[in-house]
Design an enzyme around this catalytic site. Structure first.
Site, mmCIF file in Angstrom:
data_model
loop_
_atom_site.group_PDB
_atom_site.id
_atom_site.type_symbol
_atom_site.label_atom_id
_atom_site.label_comp_id
_atom_site.label_asym_id
_atom_site.label_seq_id
_atom_site.Cartn_x
_atom_site.Cartn_y
_atom_site.Cartn_z
ATOM 1 C CE LYS A 277 -3.804 2.916 3.413
ATOM 2 N NZ LYS A 277 -4.567 2.444 3.642
ATOM 3 C CE LYS B 91 -5.715 1.907 -0.838
ATOM 4 N NZ LYS B 91 -6.342 2.463 1.125
HETATM 5 C C1 PBG Z 1 -7.212 3.425 6.072
HETATM 6 C C2 PBG Z 1 -7.601 2.891 4.522
HETATM 7 C C3 PBG Z 1 -7.289 3.916 3.500
HETATM 8 C C4 PBG Z 1 -7.556 3.739 2.563
HETATM 9 C C5 PBG Z 1 -8.581 2.553 2.616
HETATM 10 N N1 PBG Z 1 -7.775 1.871 4.163
HETATM 11 C C6 PBG Z 1 -6.853 5.520 3.461
HETATM 12 C C7 PBG Z 1 -5.486 5.924 4.432
HETATM 13 O O1 PBG Z 1 -4.529 4.984 4.524
HETATM 14 O O2 PBG Z 1 -5.178 7.009 4.863
HETATM 15 C C8 PBG Z 1 -8.010 4.248 1.553
HETATM 16 C C9 PBG Z 1 -8.923 3.485 0.241
HETATM 17 C C10 PBG Z 1 -9.490 4.835 -0.584
HETATM 18 O O3 PBG Z 1 -8.927 5.555 -1.558
HETATM 19 O O4 PBG Z 1 -10.593 4.559 -1.694
HETATM 20 N N2 PBG Z 1 -5.992 3.123 6.381
#
Ligand code: PBG
Length: 333
Positions: free
Chosen positions: A201, A254
């Site tokens: 991520k 992601k």
């Molecule tokens: C929580 C999380 C996030 C997303 C999914 N789980 C946001 C972040 O890391 O700030 C992002 C999902 C999206 O942008 O659709 N940590």
């Protein structure tokens, strides 16, 4: 291979049926996962302005959505909770009567066959918006205490799995999160609850609209001390390797479109391991905004991006277009 003029690639592009024979990548409803926001305080329900077409559900309106999703042939949802109260310990995240646990219990009653996946992260529950407990002393550049957070993530996963979640999805990029969660689940006998890890991520600009929807933006600093640098690809393979080793049942890359190369590399490196990709909020809102301006054909942009993500190697795609895409598949192109 015979060359021009004997071999003409356009021959198999002449008609829809010929193109169908030549088609290498097909999208199925079964590949789509619908991400859903559920609010504890019903006054917070309704449209999310930065994500046109997306709403935050109450427990009641979530029932209807779960039914619609099932009718459209989608098999899985990913739940995000928006709690009414936040604190330094993120105590709402692991409360058995917290918003996600209640939502899982209800969905399992109205749609028992739907696969329910829950996001396991502290950011919507902490009063500072970071994905873990704060480090002491606190440094803005390195805000969280990784190892203290692991114990909380284990509690969150156990609460969600006890409520009936099929898969828990840790998304905080906390080192060791998969093994901490696997241990916590196994310790209480929840051996069949699986883990979909947000393995690679990135610290991406494309999460902006999500943070509006989940009310989870960090109040100071950013997430670059725990999420990955978009410049790195080999590091993503290291993240995936560790998560598989720690016991993940499925890994994730992601965001999706900015990371097609990462999806491809993970797929090529782990040919047999289940791989998800998340077409995130910013990817969705970009297409929506352009379509609203008449600059892009929304349906085509939606199907093209989803197809590209699957072509790159994803088995399943988490996308805010899930319902629209499933509906678009009903009709011919
Ligand atoms: C929580 C999380 C996030 C997303 C999914 N789980 C946001 C972040 O890391 O700030 C992002 C999902 C999206 O942008 O659709 N940590």
């Amino acid at each position: 291979m015979a060359s021009f003029p004997h071999y003409r690639l356009q021959r198999l592009r002449r008609t829809p049926a010929l193109r169908g024979l030549r088609c290498e990548t097909r999208l199925h409803r079964e590949q789509l996962i619908d991400p859903l926001f559920v609010v504890e305080d019903s006054s917070m329900a309704g449209a999310v302005p930065s994500m046109p077409g997306i709403e935050r559900f109450t427990l009641d309106s979530l029932d209807r959505r779960a039914e619609a999703v099932g009718k459209a042939g989608i098999q899985a949802i990913l739940l995000f909770g928006v709690p009414a109260r936040k604190d330094a310990q993120a105590s709402g995240s692991f409360a058995p009567d917290g918003i996600v646990c209640r939502a899982v219990e209800r969905i399992k009653r109205v749609a028992p066959d739907l696969v329910v996946i829950t996001d396991v992260c502290l950011c919507p529950y902490t009063d500072h918006g970071h994905c873990g407990l704060l480090a002491t002393p606190r440094a803005d550049s390195r805000p969280i205490d990784n190892d203290a957070t692991l114990e909380v993530l284990g509690r969150v996963a156990v609460a969600h799995a006890r409520a009936g979640a099929d898969l828990v999805a840790p998304s905080g990029m906390i080192d060791g999160m998969v093994s901490a969660i696997r241990l916590a689940l196994d310790n209480v006998g929840l051996v069949n609850a699986g883990i979909l890890s947000y393995s690679a991520k990135y610290a991406s600009a494309f999460y902006g609209p999500f943070r509006d929807a989940a009310d989870s933006a960090p109040h100071f600093g950013d997430r670059r001390a725990y999420q990955m640098d978009p410049a790195n690809a080999r590091e993503a393979l290291a993240e995936v390797a560790l998560d598989i080793d720690e016991g993940a049942d499925m890994v994730m890359v992601k965001p999706a479109l900015p990371c097609l190369d990462i999806i491809r590399r993970v797929r090529d490196t782990y040919a047999s391991f289940p791989l998800a990709a998340y077409q995130v909020s910013g990817e969705y809102s970009m297409i929506k905004a352009a379509a609203q301006n008449g600059w892009l054909d929304e349906r085509r942009a939606m199907m093209e991006t989803l197809t590209a993500i699957v072509r790159a190697g994803a088995d399943v795609v988490i996308t805010y277009f899930a319902l629209a895409a499933a509906e678009a598949m009903e009709s011919k192109p």
